[in-house]
Design a protein around this motif. Structure first.
Motif, PDB file in Angstrom:
ATOM      1  N   PHE A 560       0.841  -1.198   0.000  1.00  0.00           N
ATOM      2  CA  PHE A 560       0.000   0.000   0.000  1.00  0.00           C
ATOM      3  C   PHE A 560       0.878   1.251   0.000  1.00  0.00           C
ATOM      4  O   PHE A 560       1.846   1.354   0.761  1.00  0.00           O
ATOM      5  CB  PHE A 560      -0.903  -0.007   1.223  1.00  0.00           C
ATOM      6  CG  PHE A 560      -1.573   1.315   1.495  1.00  0.00           C
ATOM      7  CD1 PHE A 560      -2.394   1.906   0.540  1.00  0.00           C
ATOM      8  CD2 PHE A 560      -1.377   1.976   2.698  1.00  0.00           C
ATOM      9  CE1 PHE A 560      -3.000   3.132   0.784  1.00  0.00           C
ATOM     10  CE2 PHE A 560      -1.983   3.200   2.952  1.00  0.00           C
ATOM     11  CZ  PHE A 560      -2.800   3.770   1.991  1.00  0.00           C
ATOM     12  N   SER A 561       0.533   2.211  -0.868  1.00  0.00           N
ATOM     13  CA  SER A 561       1.366   3.409  -0.989  1.00  0.00           C
ATOM     14  C   SER A 561       0.518   4.642  -1.243  1.00  0.00           C
ATOM     15  O   SER A 561      -0.632   4.554  -1.684  1.00  0.00           O
ATOM     16  CB  SER A 561       2.382   3.248  -2.133  1.00  0.00           C
ATOM     17  OG  SER A 561       1.724   3.176  -3.387  1.00  0.00           O
ATOM     18  N   TYR A 562       1.094   5.780  -0.960  1.00  0.00           N
ATOM     19  CA  TYR A 562       0.521   7.076  -1.319  1.00  0.00           C
ATOM     20  C   TYR A 562       1.614   7.886  -2.004  1.00  0.00           C
ATOM     21  O   TYR A 562       2.807   7.697  -1.735  1.00  0.00           O
ATOM     22  CB  TYR A 562       0.005   7.813  -0.069  1.00  0.00           C
ATOM     23  CG  TYR A 562       1.053   7.997   0.992  1.00  0.00           C
ATOM     24  CD1 TYR A 562       1.912   9.103   0.984  1.00  0.00           C
ATOM     25  CD2 TYR A 562       1.209   7.056   2.010  1.00  0.00           C
ATOM     26  CE1 TYR A 562       2.892   9.254   1.949  1.00  0.00           C
ATOM     27  CE2 TYR A 562       2.197   7.200   2.980  1.00  0.00           C
ATOM     28  CZ  TYR A 562       3.027   8.301   2.940  1.00  0.00           C
ATOM     29  OH  TYR A 562       4.002   8.453   3.880  1.00  0.00           O
ATOM     30  N   THR A 563       1.226   8.786  -2.884  1.00  0.00           N
ATOM     31  CA  THR A 563       2.237   9.526  -3.636  1.00  0.00           C
ATOM     32  C   THR A 563       1.657  10.804  -4.219  1.00  0.00           C
ATOM     33  O   THR A 563       0.433  10.973  -4.298  1.00  0.00           O
ATOM     34  CB  THR A 563       2.806   8.652  -4.782  1.00  0.00           C
ATOM     35  OG1 THR A 563       3.924   9.327  -5.385  1.00  0.00           O
ATOM     36  CG2 THR A 563       1.765   8.404  -5.858  1.00  0.00           C
ATOM     37  N   HIS A 564       2.532  11.694  -4.624  1.00  0.00           N
ATOM     38  CA  HIS A 564       2.171  12.853  -5.431  1.00  0.00           C
ATOM     39  C   HIS A 564       3.433  13.327  -6.133  1.00  0.00           C
ATOM     40  O   HIS A 564       4.539  13.209  -5.605  1.00  0.00           O
ATOM     41  CB  HIS A 564       1.585  13.998  -4.595  1.00  0.00           C
ATOM     42  CG  HIS A 564       0.580  14.817  -5.356  1.00  0.00           C
ATOM     43  ND1 HIS A 564       0.913  15.574  -6.462  1.00  0.00           N
ATOM     44  CD2 HIS A 564      -0.759  14.988  -5.173  1.00  0.00           C
ATOM     45  CE1 HIS A 564      -0.181  16.176  -6.921  1.00  0.00           C
ATOM     46  NE2 HIS A 564      -1.207  15.832  -6.162  1.00  0.00           N
ATOM     47  N   ASP A 565       3.260  13.829  -7.341  1.00  0.00           N
ATOM     48  CA  ASP A 565       4.386  14.423  -8.055  1.00  0.00           C
ATOM     49  C   ASP A 565       4.105  15.895  -8.282  1.00  0.00           C
ATOM     50  O   ASP A 565       3.064  16.420  -7.875  1.00  0.00           O
ATOM     51  CB  ASP A 565       4.676  13.690  -9.360  1.00  0.00           C
ATOM     52  CG  ASP A 565       3.488  13.693 -10.320  1.00  0.00           C
ATOM     53  OD1 ASP A 565       2.508  14.426 -10.073  1.00  0.00           O
ATOM     54  OD2 ASP A 565       3.538  12.970 -11.325  1.00  0.00           O
ATOM     55  N   GLY A 566       5.055  16.579  -8.923  1.00  0.00           N
ATOM     56  CA  GLY A 566       4.893  18.009  -9.142  1.00  0.00           C
ATOM     57  C   GLY A 566       5.626  18.481 -10.376  1.00  0.00           C
ATOM     58  O   GLY A 566       6.674  17.939 -10.743  1.00  0.00           O
ATOM     59  N   SER A 567       5.065  19.521 -11.005  1.00  0.00           N
ATOM     60  CA  SER A 567       5.671  20.069 -12.217  1.00  0.00           C
ATOM     61  C   SER A 567       5.384  21.567 -12.298  1.00  0.00           C
ATOM     62  O   SER A 567       4.306  21.981 -12.721  1.00  0.00           O
ATOM     63  CB  SER A 567       5.115  19.358 -13.465  1.00  0.00           C
ATOM     64  OG  SER A 567       5.648  19.906 -14.646  1.00  0.00           O
ATOM     65  N   ASN A 568       6.350  22.364 -11.849  1.00  0.00           N
ATOM     66  CA  ASN A 568       6.348  23.796 -12.078  1.00  0.00           C
ATOM     67  C   ASN A 568       7.358  24.116 -13.175  1.00  0.00           C
ATOM     68  O   ASN A 568       8.201  23.283 -13.522  1.00  0.00           O
ATOM     69  CB  ASN A 568       6.736  24.559 -10.807  1.00  0.00           C
ATOM     70  CG  ASN A 568       5.565  24.749  -9.866  1.00  0.00           C
ATOM     71  OD1 ASN A 568       4.459  24.285 -10.119  1.00  0.00           O
ATOM     72  ND2 ASN A 568       5.815  25.415  -8.737  1.00  0.00           N
ATOM     73  N   TYR A 569       7.299  25.312 -13.698  1.00  0.00           N
ATOM     74  CA  TYR A 569       8.255  25.732 -14.720  1.00  0.00           C
ATOM     75  C   TYR A 569       9.664  25.662 -14.150  1.00  0.00           C
ATOM     76  O   TYR A 569      10.015  26.382 -13.213  1.00  0.00           O
ATOM     77  CB  TYR A 569       7.937  27.148 -15.181  1.00  0.00           C
ATOM     78  CG  TYR A 569       8.848  27.697 -16.257  1.00  0.00           C
ATOM     79  CD1 TYR A 569       9.305  26.901 -17.301  1.00  0.00           C
ATOM     80  CD2 TYR A 569       9.248  29.025 -16.226  1.00  0.00           C
ATOM     81  CE1 TYR A 569      10.132  27.405 -18.291  1.00  0.00           C
ATOM     82  CE2 TYR A 569      10.073  29.554 -17.216  1.00  0.00           C
ATOM     83  CZ  TYR A 569      10.511  28.731 -18.247  1.00  0.00           C
ATOM     84  OH  TYR A 569      11.329  29.239 -19.228  1.00  0.00           O
ATOM     85  N   GLY A 570      10.483  24.742 -14.678  1.00  0.00           N
ATOM     86  CA  GLY A 570      11.869  24.617 -14.243  1.00  0.00           C
ATOM     87  C   GLY A 570      12.094  23.669 -13.099  1.00  0.00           C
ATOM     88  O   GLY A 570      13.247  23.462 -12.692  1.00  0.00           O
ATOM     89  N   PHE A 571      11.053  23.044 -12.559  1.00  0.00           N
ATOM     90  CA  PHE A 571      11.191  22.145 -11.411  1.00  0.00           C
ATOM     91  C   PHE A 571      10.301  20.919 -11.580  1.00  0.00           C
ATOM     92  O   PHE A 571       9.149  21.043 -12.031  1.00  0.00           O
ATOM     93  CB  PHE A 571      10.784  22.849 -10.109  1.00  0.00           C
ATOM     94  CG  PHE A 571      11.681  23.977  -9.704  1.00  0.00           C
ATOM     95  CD1 PHE A 571      12.797  23.747  -8.916  1.00  0.00           C
ATOM     96  CD2 PHE A 571      11.415  25.276 -10.117  1.00  0.00           C
ATOM     97  CE1 PHE A 571      13.624  24.797  -8.543  1.00  0.00           C
ATOM     98  CE2 PHE A 571      12.233  26.331  -9.748  1.00  0.00           C
ATOM     99  CZ  PHE A 571      13.347  26.086  -8.959  1.00  0.00           C
ATOM    100  N   LYS A 572      10.804  19.749 -11.183  1.00  0.00           N
ATOM    101  CA  LYS A 572      10.028  18.517 -11.171  1.00  0.00           C
ATOM    102  C   LYS A 572      10.265  17.816  -9.838  1.00  0.00           C
ATOM    103  O   LYS A 572      11.336  17.925  -9.240  1.00  0.00           O
ATOM    104  CB  LYS A 572      10.422  17.586 -12.323  1.00  0.00           C
ATOM    105  CG  LYS A 572      10.372  18.252 -13.699  1.00  0.00           C
ATOM    106  CD  LYS A 572       8.998  18.786 -14.063  1.00  0.00           C
ATOM    107  CE  LYS A 572       9.039  19.570 -15.374  1.00  0.00           C
ATOM    108  NZ  LYS A 572       7.812  20.338 -15.612  1.00  0.00           N
ATOM    109  N   SER A 573       9.260  17.033  -9.392  1.00  0.00           N
ATOM    110  CA  SER A 573       9.360  16.441  -8.062  1.00  0.00           C
ATOM    111  C   SER A 573       8.451  15.229  -7.936  1.00  0.00           C
ATOM    112  O   SER A 573       7.492  15.064  -8.698  1.00  0.00           O
ATOM    113  CB  SER A 573       8.968  17.485  -7.002  1.00  0.00           C
ATOM    114  OG  SER A 573       7.641  17.953  -7.235  1.00  0.00           O
ATOM    115  N   VAL A 574       8.750  14.393  -6.941  1.00  0.00           N
ATOM    116  CA  VAL A 574       7.865  13.284  -6.582  1.00  0.00           C
ATOM    117  C   VAL A 574       8.229  12.815  -5.178  1.00  0.00           C
ATOM    118  O   VAL A 574       9.389  12.901  -4.762  1.00  0.00           O
ATOM    119  CB  VAL A 574       7.999  12.113  -7.591  1.00  0.00           C
ATOM    120  CG1 VAL A 574       9.363  11.446  -7.499  1.00  0.00           C
ATOM    121  CG2 VAL A 574       6.896  11.080  -7.381  1.00  0.00           C
TER     122      VAL A 574
END
Length: 611
Positions: A560-574
């Motif tokens: 079982f897992s939870y997650t979120h990623d992200g994408s702004n101009y010039g930045f990526k994340s998870v």
């Protein structure tokens, strides 16, 4: 020369042959280039006895000490030579000898039972003494050629550095995250550095022949115990034994498993200057590393303590603040958000008057508020794209609108309105989280930045995280897909709840550890949420595959897992957590390619066998 890890080579051809040693001496290898004839001969003579110290003075003097107490020196300060003799006679094991670049009667000798020194920077000597006071031997002291208050002190179980090249510090930190000990740091007089940690090393800007010999030693299974650079450009290196049998280094395994290559090669391919990674095991941060730079062409390296824009991970953290606020104010999750906005939420003509945009539906992107890029024509009531839920941000020359102006469509995004019947469709919506931000600010009477700091971030120890437009942390700069710094280094996002969080991988992993424990605990634990709210956050709600502000998978299983990623101009994340495994990770990058972040995350999962 570019930064290089050692390569797996075969054979030991090219090592300098030592003079035939006496029968009792071991066959320890050594190599050198550009040394005086006497130093070259003495290195070959003493190397078979296991050299523990090889050091050069700024004026060209040198000293060698073996593990059985043999020593020889030429041109070192008289007081240093006298003290060395006394220490050897007293039966002390000599760990390191070093000479500050200022020259003269300045030196340090560290042993198995203390330190002798003269003329060191005060902070350096204090650090050396502090290690001994704590019961740790100091195994190495090194001084960059620039001099002044610049130094490295390596002890049995840690190191301290001041004023060294930032990438050098980055590599020292990375090497020791995988269970290795720093054993030697050396600085060529013309610049560059070498960092050695038992069976691994990194170098920058050293002589190619020296680098080749380091690889040959490693390929032969030898540990590099001595490496020193002479002021005239020469160098010597030696070993006093085989590399120890050490546990698998998960960090090194990860670094070499990114996209079928190394993390540095993949960063280069995606033109991403900097990446930070942290991993949780047993609900504790097991390791954290940084790679590359805060800004292309800059001198500051990326570290786990560096704050990046987290982009849409902001929503996941905001959701925690919203659930806390609902609990403390006694507001049900199913409540209509509109009475708490202090503003009239417009509706298109096709939206049912009886439909209710609840807080729960906003948290799960089913409240009828669609995303940016999906609102034309203005009167449309069907055919919307399920994506398009982000914000463009505001560059350095743009005026940043207020939150109310954003809601009214007076910024660079359309006005926020009900476009579909709440509950009927899923539309990933940053605009929905803007409404939640407005609700929090109306109910608390202050900005989201203050509320989240006081009620969520500070209690979780996320002290390098902020929803402020321009926080006073060390910040990474964003970059285009071509690797160029974006104007101003980063855009600003007044839509803070949806896209404005700055954070570090360390802080995100503190959050992972908390959420994991809050999920598995039988009662409430210290933190912003009680057990019931934590369960609500991570339990699938109105939208399949979503908790509140987080995506979930594998419910009811160990994976079982939870997650979120992200994408702004010039930045990526998870970031991702596995409550039943007590595990997780976070990845932050200052490039504009999501594929790199996905490859880095996949490498972490592969090394640990996580889904």
């Amino acid at each position: 020369m570019d930064r290089r890890r050692f390569l797996t080579l075969t054979g030991t051809a090219g090592l300098v042959a030592a003079a035939a040693p006496p029968a009792q001496a071991a066959a320890y290898p050594s190599a050198d280039r550009g040394l005086s004839a006497e130093a070259h001969a003495k290195l070959a003579e003493l190397a078979p006895y296991g050299i523990t110290v090889l050091a050069f003075t700024p004026s060209g003097g040198w000293v060698m000490v073996t593990q059985d107490g043999r020593y020889f020196a030429r041109g070192i300060p008289d007081a240093c030579f006298t003290e060395l003799g006394a220490l050897v006679k007293a039966g002390r094991k000599i760990n390191a000898i070093a000479f500050p670049p200022a020259g003269g009667d300045r030196w340090v000798i560290t042993t198995d039972r203390g330190v002798s020194a003269r003329g060191l920077p005060g902070t350096c000597l204090e650090r050396v003494q502090a290690y001994y006071d704590a019961g740790q031997q100091v195994v190495d002291v090194a001084f960059p050629p620039a001099g002044g208050d610049r130094w490295v002190v390596a002890a049995a179980n840690g190191f301290h550095a001041r004023g060294v090249d930032d990438e050098c510090y980055q590599m020292m930190r990375n090497l020791t995250q995988g269970g290795r000990r720093l054993t030697r740091v050396a600085f060529p007089p013309e610049g560059g550095w070498a960092v050695i940690a038992q069976d691994e090393f990194y170098v920058r800007g050293i002589d190619d022949a020296c680098f080749t010999q380091l690889n040959l030693l490693a390929a032969g299974g030898w540990q590099v115990h001595g490496l020193a650079f002479a002021p005239g450009g020469g160098w010597g290196l030696c070993s006093r034994g085989k590399a120890p049998a050490l546990p698998a280094d998960r960090v090194r395994q990860f670094e070499n498993a990114v996209g079928g290559s190394t993390i540095w090669q993949r960063m280069s391919a995606y033109r991403t200057p900097g990446v930070a990674v942290a991993v949780v095991v047993g609900n504790k941060i097991a390791w954290s590393t940084g790679y590359g730079w805060l800004e292309a062409g800059g001198a500051a390296a990326a570290h786990p303590e560096t704050a990046f824009q987290a982009a849409s991970i902001s929503k996941a953290v905001t959701a925690i603040g919203v659930l806390r606020l609902l609990r403390t104010r006694g507001i049900p999750l199913t409540a209509d958000v509109r009475p708490h906005l202090g503003w009239t939420l417009p509706s298109r003509s096709c939206v049912s008057p009886s439909a209710v945009p609840t807080i729960d539906r906003l948290l799960t992107h089913r409240a009828g508020v669609i995303g940016r890029g999906s609102t034309s024509p203005a009167g449309a009531c069907s055919g919307f794209d399920a994506s398009g839920g982000g914000f463009a941000g505001y560059g350095p020359s743009a005026t940043v609108p207020s939150l109310l102006q954003v809601m009214n469509g007076e910024g660079n995004s359309p006005k926020i309105e009900l476009t579909t019947d709440p509950g009927a469709q899923y539309h990933y919506s940053g605009a929905g989280f803007v409404l939640l931000q407005r609700m929090v600010e109306e109910l608390t009477g202050g900005p989201l930045t203050d509320y989240m700091r006081q009620e969520v971030l500070a209690p979780l120890g996320m002290t390098s995280s902020s929803y402020a437009l321009s926080p006073a942390f060390e910040l990474a700069s964003g970059h285009t897909t071509a690797g160029a710094v974006i104007p101003g280094g980063r855009n600003r996002y007044p839509e803070s709840a949806a896209a404005g969080l700055y954070t570090t991988v360390l802080d995100l992993c503190r959050l992972v550890s908390y959420l994991n424990q809050a999920w598995t605990a039988t009662g409430d634990i210290a933190g912003p949420l009680d057990r019931s709210s934590a369960r609500t956050l991570l339990t699938e709600g109105p939208q399949p595959g979503m908790g509140r502000g987080l995506f979930v998978a594998g419910s009811g299983t160990r994976d079982f897992s939870y997650t979120h990623d992200g994408s702004n101009y010039g930045f990526k994340s998870v970031f991702k957590g596995y409550p039943e495994l007590g595990a997780g990770y976070a990845v932050l990058a200052n490039g504009n390619n999501t594929a790199l972040v996905n490859e880095v995350a996949a490498a972490v999962r592969s090394v640990y066998g996580w889904s």
